[in-house]
Design a protein around this motif. Structure first.
Motif, PDB file in Angstrom:
ATOM      1  N   HIS A 161       0.842  -1.197   0.000  1.00 48.40           N
ATOM      2  CA  HIS A 161       0.000   0.000   0.000  1.00 48.40           C
ATOM      3  C   HIS A 161       0.884   1.257   0.000  1.00 48.40           C
ATOM      4  CE1 HIS A 161      -3.327   2.652   1.094  1.00 48.40           C
ATOM      5  NE2 HIS A 161      -2.570   3.139   2.048  1.00 48.40           N
ATOM      6  N   LEU A 162       1.880   1.248   0.871  1.00 51.20           N
ATOM      7  CA  LEU A 162       2.775   2.405   1.005  1.00 51.20           C
ATOM      8  C   LEU A 162       3.641   2.589  -0.245  1.00 51.20           C
ATOM      9  CD1 LEU A 162       3.561   4.279   3.551  1.00 51.20           C
ATOM     10  CD2 LEU A 162       5.655   2.973   3.492  1.00 51.20           C
ATOM     11  N   THR A 163       4.238   1.480  -0.718  1.00 48.81           N
ATOM     12  CA  THR A 163       5.158   1.573  -1.862  1.00 48.81           C
ATOM     13  C   THR A 163       4.411   1.946  -3.134  1.00 48.81           C
ATOM     14  OG1 THR A 163       6.351  -0.254  -0.827  1.00 48.81           O
ATOM     15  CG2 THR A 163       7.064   0.369  -3.005  1.00 48.81           C
ATOM     16  N   ALA A 164       3.242   1.336  -3.342  1.00 48.79           N
ATOM     17  CA  ALA A 164       2.483   1.610  -4.569  1.00 48.79           C
ATOM     18  C   ALA A 164       2.034   3.071  -4.592  1.00 48.79           C
ATOM     19  CB  ALA A 164       1.291   0.671  -4.669  1.00 48.79           C
ATOM     20  N   LYS A 165       1.777   3.620  -3.402  1.00 47.56           N
ATOM     21  CA  LYS A 165       1.387   5.030  -3.322  1.00 47.56           C
ATOM     22  C   LYS A 165       2.566   5.928  -3.710  1.00 47.56           C
ATOM     23  CE  LYS A 165      -1.423   7.624  -0.131  1.00 47.56           C
ATOM     24  NZ  LYS A 165      -1.907   7.694   1.216  1.00 47.56           N
ATOM     25  N   LYS A 166       3.744   5.582  -3.180  1.00 50.13           N
ATOM     26  CA  LYS A 166       4.961   6.361  -3.465  1.00 50.13           C
ATOM     27  C   LYS A 166       5.355   6.275  -4.927  1.00 50.13           C
ATOM     28  CE  LYS A 166       6.668   8.599  -0.266  1.00 50.13           C
ATOM     29  NZ  LYS A 166       5.792   9.660  -0.565  1.00 50.13           N
ATOM     30  N   LEU A 167       5.228   5.060  -5.497  1.00 48.44           N
ATOM     31  CA  LEU A 167       5.698   4.850  -6.858  1.00 48.44           C
ATOM     32  C   LEU A 167       4.695   5.366  -7.887  1.00 48.44           C
ATOM     33  CD1 LEU A 167       7.158   1.220  -6.708  1.00 48.44           C
ATOM     34  CD2 LEU A 167       8.438   3.269  -7.214  1.00 48.44           C
ATOM     35  N   ASP A 233       4.896  11.559  -7.587  1.00 52.32           N
ATOM     36  CA  ASP A 233       5.378  10.196  -7.341  1.00 52.32           C
ATOM     37  C   ASP A 233       6.476   9.826  -8.336  1.00 52.32           C
ATOM     38  OD1 ASP A 233       4.122   9.724  -9.716  1.00 52.32           O
ATOM     39  OD2 ASP A 233       2.427   8.621  -8.868  1.00 52.32           O
ATOM     40  N   PHE A 234       6.932   8.598  -8.239  1.00 52.22           N
ATOM     41  CA  PHE A 234       8.035   8.139  -9.081  1.00 52.22           C
ATOM     42  C   PHE A 234       7.611   8.058 -10.551  1.00 52.22           C
ATOM     43  CE2 PHE A 234      11.156   4.723 -10.377  1.00 52.22           C
ATOM     44  CZ  PHE A 234      12.278   5.508 -10.204  1.00 52.22           C
ATOM     45  N   LEU A 239       8.125   9.745 -16.193  1.00 50.41           N
ATOM     46  CA  LEU A 239       7.539  10.386 -17.381  1.00 50.41           C
ATOM     47  C   LEU A 239       8.407  11.543 -17.859  1.00 50.41           C
ATOM     48  CD1 LEU A 239       3.752  10.417 -16.491  1.00 50.41           C
ATOM     49  CD2 LEU A 239       4.805   9.262 -18.415  1.00 50.41           C
ATOM     50  N   GLU A 240       8.916  12.320 -16.886  1.00 50.82           N
ATOM     51  CA  GLU A 240       9.792  13.435 -17.245  1.00 50.82           C
ATOM     52  C   GLU A 240      11.034  12.924 -17.982  1.00 50.82           C
ATOM     53  OE1 GLU A 240      11.256  16.481 -14.284  1.00 50.82           O
ATOM     54  OE2 GLU A 240       9.081  16.620 -14.030  1.00 50.82           O
ATOM     55  N   GLU A 241      11.596  11.814 -17.445  1.00 50.38           N
ATOM     56  CA  GLU A 241      12.782  11.203 -18.079  1.00 50.38           C
ATOM     57  C   GLU A 241      12.453  10.713 -19.488  1.00 50.38           C
ATOM     58  OE1 GLU A 241      16.127  10.570 -17.117  1.00 50.38           O
ATOM     59  OE2 GLU A 241      15.684  12.058 -15.580  1.00 50.38           O
ATOM     60  N   LEU A 242      11.271  10.115 -19.640  1.00 49.75           N
ATOM     61  CA  LEU A 242      10.877   9.575 -20.954  1.00 49.75           C
ATOM     62  C   LEU A 242      10.750  10.681 -22.003  1.00 49.75           C
ATOM     63  CD1 LEU A 242       8.152   6.893 -20.069  1.00 49.75           C
ATOM     64  CD2 LEU A 242      10.270   6.446 -21.279  1.00 49.75           C
ATOM     65  N   GLU A 243      10.340  11.867 -21.546  1.00 44.18           N
ATOM     66  CA  GLU A 243      10.104  12.968 -22.506  1.00 44.18           C
ATOM     67  C   GLU A 243      11.398  13.701 -22.886  1.00 44.18           C
ATOM     68  OE1 GLU A 243       7.220  13.105 -23.881  1.00 44.18           O
ATOM     69  OE2 GLU A 243       6.291  11.729 -22.450  1.00 44.18           O
ATOM     70  N   LEU A 255       8.610   0.269 -17.323  1.00 47.28           N
ATOM     71  CA  LEU A 255       7.577  -0.606 -16.753  1.00 47.28           C
ATOM     72  C   LEU A 255       8.203  -1.778 -16.004  1.00 47.28           C
ATOM     73  CD1 LEU A 255       5.005  -0.514 -19.681  1.00 47.28           C
ATOM     74  CD2 LEU A 255       4.658   0.407 -17.390  1.00 47.28           C
ATOM     75  N   ASP A 256       9.264  -2.355 -16.574  1.00 42.45           N
ATOM     76  CA  ASP A 256       9.958  -3.448 -15.873  1.00 42.45           C
ATOM     77  C   ASP A 256      10.541  -2.961 -14.555  1.00 42.45           C
ATOM     78  OD1 ASP A 256       9.463  -5.648 -17.436  1.00 42.45           O
ATOM     79  OD2 ASP A 256      11.239  -5.430 -18.688  1.00 42.45           O
ATOM     80  N   LEU A 257      11.061  -1.726 -14.557  1.00 37.29           N
ATOM     81  CA  LEU A 257      11.641  -1.148 -13.344  1.00 37.29           C
ATOM     82  C   LEU A 257      10.556  -0.999 -12.269  1.00 37.29           C
ATOM     83  CD1 LEU A 257      14.060   0.251 -11.895  1.00 37.29           C
ATOM     84  CD2 LEU A 257      13.295   2.387 -12.891  1.00 37.29           C
ATOM     85  N   MET A 258       9.394  -0.485 -12.667  1.00 36.77           N
ATOM     86  CA  MET A 258       8.266  -0.343 -11.738  1.00 36.77           C
ATOM     87  C   MET A 258       7.898  -1.688 -11.127  1.00 36.77           C
ATOM     88  SD  MET A 258       7.053   2.533 -11.357  1.00 36.77           S
ATOM     89  CE  MET A 258       7.221   4.136 -12.026  1.00 36.77           C
TER      90      MET A 258
END
Length: 454
Positions: A161-167, A233-234, A239-243, A255-258
């Motif tokens: 719950h905590l990690t998914a919120k942060k990520l 969040d992460f 997304l910023e990195e992707l752009e 996505l694999d990293l996530m």
């Protein structure tokens, strides 16, 4: 390949002793046989006794050198990227994705590691403490109103719950789809024999990954279509990195990293917390000392109701000794895999290029020459030791360049949870608590605990 050639592989030098098992199958079945001993896995122990600290075997058709030798282990970690590179059996790569952090090397790996440190670095962790405390407080209150709770599952749910919120700002309580359920199917198949036919645990595992990846991909595309003004969040950071122009990141790697971050953070931390509670129940004198440290923190506060601070967290000396000892004895990652990039000579043996190597942390952590009475749970043994980083004799969090970037995140979650638990609650075991292990992975067989307010 003939049976004889299989048993005696060619090599420019002297191979470590050992048996290659049956052609193609190797010793896979023996390797995956589960056991409940907290000692060195019998598969490894029997071969150490027979062949010495470095031996050869074969898993799912791959020749493998197993190292329980501290010098070789240290050498493997130091030579990361030069002589050895991270490698996992094909079954793992199928499961974690071709582009997962464990399979990427060199520059790309460092780049992703820096991205993750953005999430788990000291600055972010300092800000995270109130959040971790709030979640732990809320869950413990909930659990204390029940007759008993299954510890591993419930702590996994709390951390997820905590990690998914942060990520990814995923809120498990307000979501139509259950992301964690897919991870649970995934975990049950992780230590299974890699047979991909419908109905097998391995097949369910791959299906779980597929569904989780589909959810993550939908979220990513939704975010790309409606980007936020500021980073929360992460995912925003990704997304910023992707752009960016000329970015190294691709959607697939992101996505694999996530996926790996979500999995690694909640699965390993919930195993560690489960082991920690078991050790506390079996060692009342340790619980006493731990409770004294945390009650002392409350006593020293000017305002009894203020939350935990970073300074208080940093002052938890005995807690960190306790976490290290838990990590040493629980051996949550029982095998770390690498691959030799060229023929390597070590202590008279040759490790041929292309062969896989498995470092075996339990053999290091339970070595009686380094740890007196190695199976005894004794946090005081860390009193005069360096509690940060890895060494030749302590690699619960990996080692070398691939030292686990989430280590401090895990420690924050464990320390804060223990603080909330021992200052306000008593607890006792109701049933279960055995840890089922294989040399590759491990999982508890259900551990029901009753939690009561003091």
């Amino acid at each position: 390949m003939s049976g004889r050639r299989w048993r005696n592989p060619k090599c420019n030098g002297k191979l470590p002793p050992g048996s290659m098992g049956f052609p193609l199958l190797g010793e896979t079945l023996q390797f995956f046989a589960p056991n409940t001993s907290s000692d060195i896995p019998p598969f490894v122990r029997n071969r150490m006794d027979r062949y010495g600290p470095i031996f050869r075997t074969s898993l799912v058709g791959r020749p493998l050198i197993v190292s329980t030798d501290p010098d070789l282990n240290y050498y493997i970690f130091q030579e990361e990227g030069q002589l050895f590179q991270s490698w996992y059996p094909d079954t793992f790569t199928e499961i974690f994705g071709r582009q997962n952090v464990g399979s990427l090397h060199g520059f790309m790996y460092k780049y992703l590691k820096n991205m993750v440190l953005h999430l788990f670095g000291p600055e972010s962790l300092r800000k995270m403490i109130p959040e971790v405390e709030a979640v732990a407080t809320q869950r413990l209150r909930q659990w204390s109103s029940q007759n008993s709770v299954e510890l591993k599952d419930n702590t996994a749910s709390m951390i997820f719950h905590l990690t998914a919120k942060k990520l990814i700002s995923y809120d498990s309580e307000n979501s139509s789809e259950n992301l964690r359920e897919n991870f649970v199917a995934f975990i049950q198949g992780l230590i299974s024999f890699p047979l991909n036919v419908p109905g097998t645990a391995y097949n369910k595992c791959l299906q779980g990954r597929k569904r989780a990846m589909r959810m993550l991909k939908n979220m990513l595309q939704e975010r790309r279509a409606n980007p936020r003004k500021q980073q929360i969040d992460f995912f925003d950071f990704v997304l910023e990195e992707l752009e960016k122009d000329g970015t190294l990141l691709t959607e697939e790697i992101a996505l694999d990293l996530m996926f790996v971050l979500l999995f690694a953070s909640f699965e390993t931390t919930s195993l560690a917390i489960t082991a920690a509670i078991k050790f506390l129940l079996n060692n009342p004198h340790v619980l006493e000392e731990l409770t004294a440290e945390h009650e002392g923190i409350l006593r020293r506060r000017e305002n009894a109701h203020s939350g935990l601070t970073w300074e208080e967290y940093k002052s938890m000396t005995f807690t960190f000794q306790f976490i290290n000892e838990t990590a040493r004895l629980a051996n949550i990652v029982p095998g770390i895999f690498r691959k030799a990039l060229r023929d390597i000579q070590f202590k008279g043996y040759t490790i041929p290029a292309g062969w896989a190597v498995m470092v075996c942390p339990p053999a290091v952590h339970l070595n009686p020459e380094k740890y007196i009475d190695p199976l005894a749970f004794n946090p005081w043994r860390w009193e005069k030791s360096e509690l940060k980083g890895a060494s030749k004799h302590f690699m619960a969090f990996g080692g070398g360049m691939r030292f686990c970037v989430g280590t401090d995140f895990t420690k924050v979650q464990m320390a804060v949870f223990l603080h909330c638990l021992v200052t306000k609650y008593r607890f006792k075991a109701i049933k279960g608590g055995n840890i089922v292990r294989t040399p590759g992975l491990q999982f508890p067989d259900g551990f029901d605990v009753q939690i009561m307010e003091k």
